[in-house]
Design a protein around this motif. Structure first.
Motif, PDB file in Angstrom:
ATOM      1  N   GLY A  53      -6.988   5.934  -0.592  1.00  0.00           N
ATOM      2  CA  GLY A  53      -7.776   4.970  -1.343  1.00  0.00           C
ATOM      3  C   GLY A  53      -7.635   3.529  -0.885  1.00  0.00           C
ATOM      4  O   GLY A  53      -8.355   2.657  -1.366  1.00  0.00           O
ATOM      5  N   LEU A  54      -6.746   3.265   0.044  1.00  0.00           N
ATOM      6  CA  LEU A  54      -6.568   1.885   0.491  1.00  0.00           C
ATOM      7  C   LEU A  54      -7.848   1.402   1.173  1.00  0.00           C
ATOM      8  O   LEU A  54      -8.349   2.052   2.094  1.00  0.00           O
ATOM      9  N   PRO A  55      -8.394   0.250   0.744  1.00  0.00           N
ATOM     10  CA  PRO A  55      -9.717  -0.175   1.232  1.00  0.00           C
ATOM     11  C   PRO A  55      -9.737  -0.695   2.660  1.00  0.00           C
ATOM     12  O   PRO A  55     -10.797  -0.702   3.276  1.00  0.00           O
ATOM     13  N   SER A  56      -8.616  -1.159   3.164  1.00  0.00           N
ATOM     14  CA  SER A  56      -8.568  -1.647   4.541  1.00  0.00           C
ATOM     15  C   SER A  56      -7.127  -1.650   5.012  1.00  0.00           C
ATOM     16  O   SER A  56      -6.201  -1.446   4.221  1.00  0.00           O
ATOM     17  N   ASP A  57      -6.943  -1.906   6.292  1.00  0.00           N
ATOM     18  CA  ASP A  57      -5.576  -1.928   6.833  1.00  0.00           C
ATOM     19  C   ASP A  57      -4.813  -3.186   6.445  1.00  0.00           C
ATOM     20  O   ASP A  57      -3.653  -3.358   6.805  1.00  0.00           O
ATOM     21  N   ARG A  58      -5.464  -4.072   5.685  1.00  0.00           N
ATOM     22  CA  ARG A  58      -4.738  -5.241   5.172  1.00  0.00           C
ATOM     23  C   ARG A  58      -3.850  -4.838   3.977  1.00  0.00           C
ATOM     24  O   ARG A  58      -2.977  -5.590   3.576  1.00  0.00           O
ATOM     25  N   PHE A  59      -4.132  -3.663   3.435  1.00  0.00           N
ATOM     26  CA  PHE A  59      -3.390  -3.171   2.280  1.00  0.00           C
ATOM     27  C   PHE A  59      -2.325  -2.179   2.726  1.00  0.00           C
ATOM     28  O   PHE A  59      -2.604  -1.275   3.533  1.00  0.00           O
ATOM     29  N   SER A  60      -1.119  -2.329   2.183  1.00  0.00           N
ATOM     30  CA  SER A  60      -0.066  -1.365   2.437  1.00  0.00           C
ATOM     31  C   SER A  60       0.842  -1.302   1.223  1.00  0.00           C
ATOM     32  O   SER A  60       0.836  -2.206   0.384  1.00  0.00           O
ATOM     33  N   ALA A  61       1.592  -0.239   1.127  1.00  0.00           N
ATOM     34  CA  ALA A  61       2.519  -0.101   0.003  1.00  0.00           C
ATOM     35  C   ALA A  61       3.720   0.694   0.448  1.00  0.00           C
ATOM     36  O   ALA A  61       3.629   1.526   1.366  1.00  0.00           O
ATOM     37  N   GLU A  62       4.831   0.416  -0.189  1.00  0.00           N
ATOM     38  CA  GLU A  62       6.027   1.199   0.057  1.00  0.00           C
ATOM     39  C   GLU A  62       6.732   1.435  -1.269  1.00  0.00           C
ATOM     40  O   GLU A  62       6.516   0.722  -2.245  1.00  0.00           O
ATOM     41  N   ARG A  63       7.561   2.473  -1.236  1.00  0.00           N
ATOM     42  CA  ARG A  63       8.340   2.782  -2.422  1.00  0.00           C
ATOM     43  C   ARG A  63       9.770   3.034  -1.953  1.00  0.00           C
ATOM     44  O   ARG A  63      10.025   3.993  -1.219  1.00  0.00           O
ATOM     45  N   THR A  64      10.663   2.186  -2.369  1.00  0.00           N
ATOM     46  CA  THR A  64      12.036   2.250  -1.895  1.00  0.00           C
ATOM     47  C   THR A  64      12.895   3.064  -2.847  1.00  0.00           C
ATOM     48  O   THR A  64      12.853   2.855  -4.066  1.00  0.00           O
ATOM     49  N   GLY A  65      13.669   3.989  -2.262  1.00  0.00           N
ATOM     50  CA  GLY A  65      14.609   4.767  -3.062  1.00  0.00           C
ATOM     51  C   GLY A  65      13.953   5.595  -4.138  1.00  0.00           C
ATOM     52  O   GLY A  65      14.604   5.966  -5.119  1.00  0.00           O
ATOM     53  N   GLY A  66      12.669   5.886  -3.960  1.00  0.00           N
ATOM     54  CA  GLY A  66      11.973   6.700  -4.951  1.00  0.00           C
ATOM     55  C   GLY A  66      11.755   6.005  -6.266  1.00  0.00           C
ATOM     56  O   GLY A  66      11.417   6.653  -7.268  1.00  0.00           O
ATOM     57  N   SER A  67      11.913   4.678  -6.294  1.00  0.00           N
ATOM     58  CA  SER A  67      11.760   3.973  -7.562  1.00  0.00           C
ATOM     59  C   SER A  67      10.762   2.832  -7.414  1.00  0.00           C
ATOM     60  O   SER A  67       9.555   3.051  -7.458  1.00  0.00           O
ATOM     61  N   VAL A  68      11.250   1.626  -7.194  1.00  0.00           N
ATOM     62  CA  VAL A  68      10.403   0.436  -7.145  1.00  0.00           C
ATOM     63  C   VAL A  68       9.389   0.540  -6.015  1.00  0.00           C
ATOM     64  O   VAL A  68       9.697   1.031  -4.926  1.00  0.00           O
ATOM     65  N   SER A  69       8.188   0.065  -6.297  1.00  0.00           N
ATOM     66  CA  SER A  69       7.138   0.051  -5.279  1.00  0.00           C
ATOM     67  C   SER A  69       6.601  -1.364  -5.114  1.00  0.00           C
ATOM     68  O   SER A  69       6.543  -2.138  -6.079  1.00  0.00           O
ATOM     69  N   THR A  70       6.203  -1.673  -3.885  1.00  0.00           N
ATOM     70  CA  THR A  70       5.593  -2.965  -3.574  1.00  0.00           C
ATOM     71  C   THR A  70       4.255  -2.723  -2.890  1.00  0.00           C
ATOM     72  O   THR A  70       4.184  -1.956  -1.922  1.00  0.00           O
ATOM     73  N   LEU A  71       3.220  -3.342  -3.412  1.00  0.00           N
ATOM     74  CA  LEU A  71       1.899  -3.326  -2.776  1.00  0.00           C
ATOM     75  C   LEU A  71       1.721  -4.664  -2.072  1.00  0.00           C
ATOM     76  O   LEU A  71       1.870  -5.717  -2.697  1.00  0.00           O
ATOM     77  N   THR A  72       1.429  -4.627  -0.797  1.00  0.00           N
ATOM     78  CA  THR A  72       1.262  -5.841   0.000  1.00  0.00           C
ATOM     79  C   THR A  72      -0.180  -5.952   0.464  1.00  0.00           C
ATOM     80  O   THR A  72      -0.760  -4.975   0.959  1.00  0.00           O
ATOM     81  N   ILE A  73      -0.745  -7.120   0.268  1.00  0.00           N
ATOM     82  CA  ILE A  73      -2.087  -7.410   0.774  1.00  0.00           C
ATOM     83  C   ILE A  73      -1.947  -8.554   1.765  1.00  0.00           C
ATOM     84  O   ILE A  73      -1.494  -9.656   1.400  1.00  0.00           O
TER      85      ILE A  73
END
Lengths: 114, 115
Positions: free
Chosen positions: B59-79
């Motif tokens: 579902g990410l609309p472009s390669d400017r969008f990325s996300a990670e989830r560290t340790g199976g808990s907190v997630s960060t969405l980066t644009i």
């Protein structure tokens, strides 16, 4: 075929009246149909959900009616109250490999007039 | 117990800047979703994480969008290199496991405004 079509886009109902929101789907593999309620500034929250083995589910003033042959389901809010004013989303899921995803309707903004 | 939290609640940025949005899911929930909600619109699926499995980024609309989830808990969405059309409310949700029929619990969202 993955879409869920929701109507109306907005709805105004007098206090005490019945609010009805409709959704239609195409994918016959869908087998879970929740409704979420969203207040301004908040995330959506699960209101009520139904599976296709029953035609109706009631929780308090909220009822889901499900018509499997027509591939339609609706939310009825009885004795609508100003506190019910919110945006309502229908959704569906159950399509095989991607069945962790909910397919969402576009939402209905409901206003209950006192 | 604590629900899903997101930070910041509001973010105003200039076009071209990068932003990071954070989501803290409910403890013990293995599934995490990011959605985008434009004004008066429905929910647009962005990305899904389940445990240690590879995320569904479809579902990410472009390669400017990325996300990670560290340790199976907190997630960060980066644009990256934000554009005005990125302005929206970004919602995070978590659920107990992968099955879609598990209730999704949503955070309050981050309202992003790109000037």
């Amino acid at each position: 075929q993955q879409q869920v079509k929701q109507s109306p886009q907005s709805l105004i109902v007098q206090k005490g009246g019945i609010s009805i929101i409709n959704c239609a789907y195409e994918n016959t593999a869908f087998d879970y149909f929740p409704w979420y309620q969203q207040f301004p500034g908040k995330g959506p929250a699960l209101l009520i959900a139904i599976r296709p083995d029953v035609s109706e589910k009631k929780e308090g003033r909220f009822t889901i009616s499900f018509n499997k042959s027509a591939k339609q389901f609706s939310l009825h809010i009885m004795d609508s109250q100003p506190g019910d004013s919110a945006t309502y989303f229908c959704a569906a899921s159950g399509d095989g490999a991607s069945n962790y995803q909910l397919i969402w309707g576009a939402g209905t903004k409901l206003i209950i007039k006192p | 117990g604590a629900g899903v939290s997101q930070s910041p609640s509001n973010k105003v940025t200039e076009k071209g800047k990068d932003v990071e949005l954070r989501c803290d899911p409910i403890s013990g929930h293995t599934a995490l979703y990011w959605y985008r909600q434009s004004l008066g619109q429905g929910l647009e699926f962005l990305i899904y994480f389940q445990g240690n499995s590879a995320p569904d980024k479809s579902g990410l609309p472009s390669d400017r969008f990325s996300a990670e989830r560290t340790g199976g808990s907190v997630s960060t969405l980066t644009i990256q290199r934000t554009q005005q059309e990125d302005s929206a409310v970004y919602l995070c949700a978590s659920s107990q496991s992968w099955a879609s029929q598990n209730e999704q619990f949503f955070g309050p969202g981050t309202r992003l405004t790109v000037l």
